[in-house]
Design an enzyme around this catalytic site. Structure first.
Site, mmCIF file in Angstrom:
data_model
loop_
_atom_site.group_PDB
_atom_site.id
_atom_site.type_symbol
_atom_site.label_atom_id
_atom_site.label_comp_id
_atom_site.label_asym_id
_atom_site.label_seq_id
_atom_site.Cartn_x
_atom_site.Cartn_y
_atom_site.Cartn_z
ATOM 1 N N TYR A 141 0.832 -1.207 0.000
ATOM 2 C CA TYR A 141 0.000 0.000 0.000
ATOM 3 C C TYR A 141 0.867 1.259 0.000
ATOM 4 O O TYR A 141 0.464 2.295 -0.497
ATOM 5 C CB TYR A 141 -0.896 0.040 1.245
ATOM 6 C CG TYR A 141 -2.216 -0.673 1.111
ATOM 7 C CD1 TYR A 141 -2.280 -1.999 0.700
ATOM 8 C CD2 TYR A 141 -3.410 -0.017 1.414
ATOM 9 C CE1 TYR A 141 -3.493 -2.648 0.595
ATOM 10 C CE2 TYR A 141 -4.626 -0.663 1.313
ATOM 11 C CZ TYR A 141 -4.664 -1.977 0.909
ATOM 12 O OH TYR A 141 -5.869 -2.616 0.814
ATOM 13 N N LYS A 190 3.591 -15.291 2.093
ATOM 14 C CA LYS A 190 3.778 -16.036 0.837
ATOM 15 C C LYS A 190 5.282 -16.270 0.694
ATOM 16 O O LYS A 190 5.917 -15.856 -0.286
ATOM 17 C CB LYS A 190 3.178 -15.232 -0.329
ATOM 18 C CG LYS A 190 3.137 -15.955 -1.662
ATOM 19 C CD LYS A 190 2.171 -17.123 -1.714
ATOM 20 C CE LYS A 190 2.288 -17.859 -3.041
ATOM 21 N NZ LYS A 190 1.520 -19.116 -3.081
ATOM 22 N N ASP A 222 -2.441 -18.480 0.334
ATOM 23 C CA ASP A 222 -3.419 -19.239 -0.453
ATOM 24 C C ASP A 222 -4.027 -20.336 0.419
ATOM 25 O O ASP A 222 -5.232 -20.554 0.453
ATOM 26 C CB ASP A 222 -2.815 -19.790 -1.759
ATOM 27 C CG ASP A 222 -1.436 -20.410 -1.584
ATOM 28 O OD1 ASP A 222 -0.864 -20.355 -0.471
ATOM 29 O OD2 ASP A 222 -0.916 -20.967 -2.578
ATOM 30 N N ASP A 246 -6.192 -7.251 4.177
ATOM 31 C CA ASP A 246 -7.359 -6.619 3.549
ATOM 32 C C ASP A 246 -8.235 -7.694 2.905
ATOM 33 O O ASP A 246 -9.452 -7.731 3.090
ATOM 34 C CB ASP A 246 -6.884 -5.601 2.498
ATOM 35 C CG ASP A 246 -8.051 -4.887 1.839
ATOM 36 O OD1 ASP A 246 -8.975 -4.478 2.566
ATOM 37 O OD2 ASP A 246 -8.050 -4.747 0.601
ATOM 38 N N ASP A 250 -12.150 -9.554 4.405
ATOM 39 C CA ASP A 250 -13.440 -9.597 3.699
ATOM 40 C C ASP A 250 -13.941 -11.036 3.606
ATOM 41 O O ASP A 250 -15.128 -11.317 3.784
ATOM 42 C CB ASP A 250 -13.328 -9.006 2.286
ATOM 43 C CG ASP A 250 -13.574 -7.497 2.255
ATOM 44 O OD1 ASP A 250 -13.257 -6.829 3.259
ATOM 45 O OD2 ASP A 250 -14.089 -6.989 1.234
HETATM 46 C C1 IPM Z 1 -10.346 -1.436 4.295
HETATM 47 C C2 IPM Z 1 -10.629 -0.769 2.981
HETATM 48 C C3 IPM Z 1 -9.507 0.199 2.664
HETATM 49 C C4 IPM Z 1 -8.217 -0.603 2.548
HETATM 50 C C5 IPM Z 1 -9.729 1.082 1.424
HETATM 51 C C6 IPM Z 1 -11.008 1.874 1.504
HETATM 52 C C7 IPM Z 1 -8.566 2.009 1.181
HETATM 53 O O1 IPM Z 1 -10.803 -1.713 1.969
HETATM 54 O O2 IPM Z 1 -10.151 -0.727 5.302
HETATM 55 O O3 IPM Z 1 -10.324 -2.667 4.346
HETATM 56 O O4 IPM Z 1 -7.936 -1.195 1.495
HETATM 57 O O5 IPM Z 1 -7.478 -0.638 3.532
HETATM 58 MN MN MN Z 2 -10.901 -3.781 2.701
#
Ligand code: IPM
Ligand code: MN
Length: 368
Positions: A141, A190, A222, A246, A250
Site C-alpha cells: 500500500y 507467501k 493461499d 485486507d 473480507d
Molecule cells: C479497508 C478498505 C480500505 C483498505 C480502502 C477503503 C482504502 O478496503 O479498510 O479494508 O484497502 O485498507
Molecule cells: Mn478492505
C-alpha cells in the site's frame, strides 16, 4: 470520564452508520455519566468536494488532538476516475500513515442469532471467534507505485516491502493478543515466493521465543484462504501483511454472515481509529438500507479498547444481540421470517433495548 471523539462520516452510507453510532455513544454518555464531546470533520470524497483534498488539514489536526476517531467509509463512483493519489481512499491511507496506525485489529465473531445467515450454518459450525491483525502502515500500500513506458508498452508497478522493525511491532501486538486469548497465533505470508514474506516469517519466528505460551503456526496466504473456509474454528489470532489482511478480512466477514457486521480498530502511535470494514456502498446510500452493525460494534470496540469501558461495550453488544434475537434485520442479513427494517428503525430498536438493559442493570447489577 471526559473524552473527545472525532467523527469522520465520509462517503456513501458512512454518514448513516456514523449517525447511528454517534447516537449510541450519546446514550452511553448519558446513562453512565461520561462526557463525550463528538466533533464531525470531512474526509474522503466529501472532503474533496468541500475542501479540494481528501484529508483537509483541519481534519488531520482534529484527529491528532482527539482521544479516539470513528470513521464511516470513503470512496464512490463519482471519484473513481481521479488519479490514485487524489482519490477519497488516499485520504484514509494518509490518515493511517500520519498517525502511524500500523496495527489493524478485526474481530471475527459468529453471532448466535446470525448463525443462519452464515454460509457455515449447514455444516453446523458453531464457534467462530478469531481476530485478524493486519499490518496497516506499510507493505505494498505504501511502497513505490508508478507507471512507465518500456518498448512502447505501458507498465505499472507497486512495490511490496517490509523492514524487520515494521514486522516486529505488529507481530508483538499479535502475540500479546493471542497470549490473552486462546494462545494460538497463525502468521500468514507467501514465503515460498516473496522475499518480503521470507523476512516476515523469520522475524515472526524469532519473536516466538519471547512468547513461549503462544503456539505459532505459519501459513501461506493461499492455504490460509482455504483453511478459513474449511476449518475456521482452528483460528485464534491471525497476523498478516497489509494486502493479505485486507483480502482475508473480507473473506472472514463473509464467513460470519456479512461484510456489514465487522468493526475494526487501527492503532499504533497516534489516536486510535475505529471503523467498520465495509465500504461506502454507494448503491445503498441515502435509502435507509445500510447495516449499522459494523459501525455500532466499532463504537463498542472504541469504548472497550480506547477507553477501557468494558461494561459500556458489553451493554451495546447485549442490546444488539437482543434486537437480533427479536428478529429485526437490515436487508443484507434478512432471512424468511425476519422483520426487515431500515437502518433508522434498527437503531431506534437498539436504543430501546439499551434503555431496558439499563433498568435491569439498576435493579440486578451487571455481573461483568
Ligand atoms: C479497508 C478498505 C480500505 C483498505 C480502502 C477503503 C482504502 O478496503 O479498510 O479494508 O484497502 O485498507
Ligand atoms: Mn478492505
Amino acid at each position: 470520564m471526559k473524552r473527545t471523539i472525532v467523527l469522520l462520516p465520509g462517503d456513501g452510507i458512512g454518514p448513516e452508520v456514523i449517525s447511528a453510532a454517534a447516537a449510541v455513544l450519546g446514550d452511553c454518555a448519558a446513562e453512565f455519566g461520561h462526557e463525550f464531546s463528538l466533533a464531525e470533520f470531512p474526509i474522503g470524497g466529501t472532503a474533496l468536494d468541500c475542501c479540494g483534498t481528501p484529508l483537509p488539514p483541519d481534519t488531520l489536526e482534529a484527529c491528532r488532538e482527539a482521544d479516539a476517531i470513528l470513521l464511516g467509509a470513503v470512496g464512490g463512483p463519482r471519484w473513481d476516475d481521479l488519479p490514485l493519489d487524489r482519490r477519497p481512499e488516499s485520504g484514509l491511507l494518509r490518515l493511517r500513515k500520519e498517525l502511524e496506525l500500523y496495527i489493524n485489529l478485526r474481530p471475527i465473531l459468529l453471532r448466535e442469532s446470525l448463525r443462519s445467515v452464515s454460509p457455515l450454518e449447514p455444516r453446523r459450525i458453531r464457534k467462530v471467534n478469531f481476530e485478524i491483525v493486519r499490518e496497516l502502515a506499510g507493505g505494498i500500500y505504501f511502497g513505490a507505485h508508478g507507471t512507465e513506458r518500456t518498448n512502447g508498452a505501458e507498465r505499472a508497478y507497486d512495490v511490496e516491502g517490509y523492514s524487520t522493525p515494521e514486522v516486529e511491532r505488529v507481530a508483538r501486538f499479535a502475540f500479546e493478543r493471542a497470549a490473552a486469548r486462546a494462545r494460538r497465533l497463525s502468521s500468514v505470508d507467501k514465503a515460498n515466493v516473496l522475499a518480503s514474506s521470507v523476512l516476515w516469517r523469520t522475524t515472526v519466528s524469532r519473536l516466538a521465543a519471547d512468547y513461549p505460551q503462544v503456539a505459532l503456526q505459519h501459513l501461506y496466504v493461499d492455504n490460509a484462504a482455504l483453511q478459513l473456509v474449511v476449518d475456521p474454528q482452528q483460528f485464534d489470532v491471525i497476523v498478516t501483511s497489509n494486502l493479505f489482511g485486507d483480502i482475508l478480512s473480507d473473506l472472514a466477514a463473509g464467513l460470519v454472515g456479512s461484510i456489514g457486521l465487522i468493526p475494526s480498530m487501527s492503532c499504533g502511535r497516534g489516536t486510535p481509529l475505529f471503523e467498520p470494514i465495509h465500504g461506502s456502498a454507494p448503491q445503498l446510500a441515502g435509502r435507509d438500507l445500510a447495516c449499522p452493525i459494523g459501525a455500532l460494534l466499532s463504537a463498542s470496540l472504541l469504548l472497550r479498547e480506547a477507553f477501557h469501558l468494558e461494561t459500556e461495550a458489553r451493554w451495546i453488544e447485549a442490546a444488539l444481540d437482543q434486537v437480533l434475537a427479536r428478529g429485526y434485520r437490515t436487508p443484507d442479513i434478512a432471512e424468511p421470517g425476519n422483520i426487515v427494517v431500515g437502518c433508522t428503525e434498527f437503531v431506534a430498536r437498539l436504543r430501546q433495548e439499551l434503555r431496558q438493559l439499563v433498568e435491569q442493570l439498576d435493579s440486578y447489577g451487571w455481573g461483568v
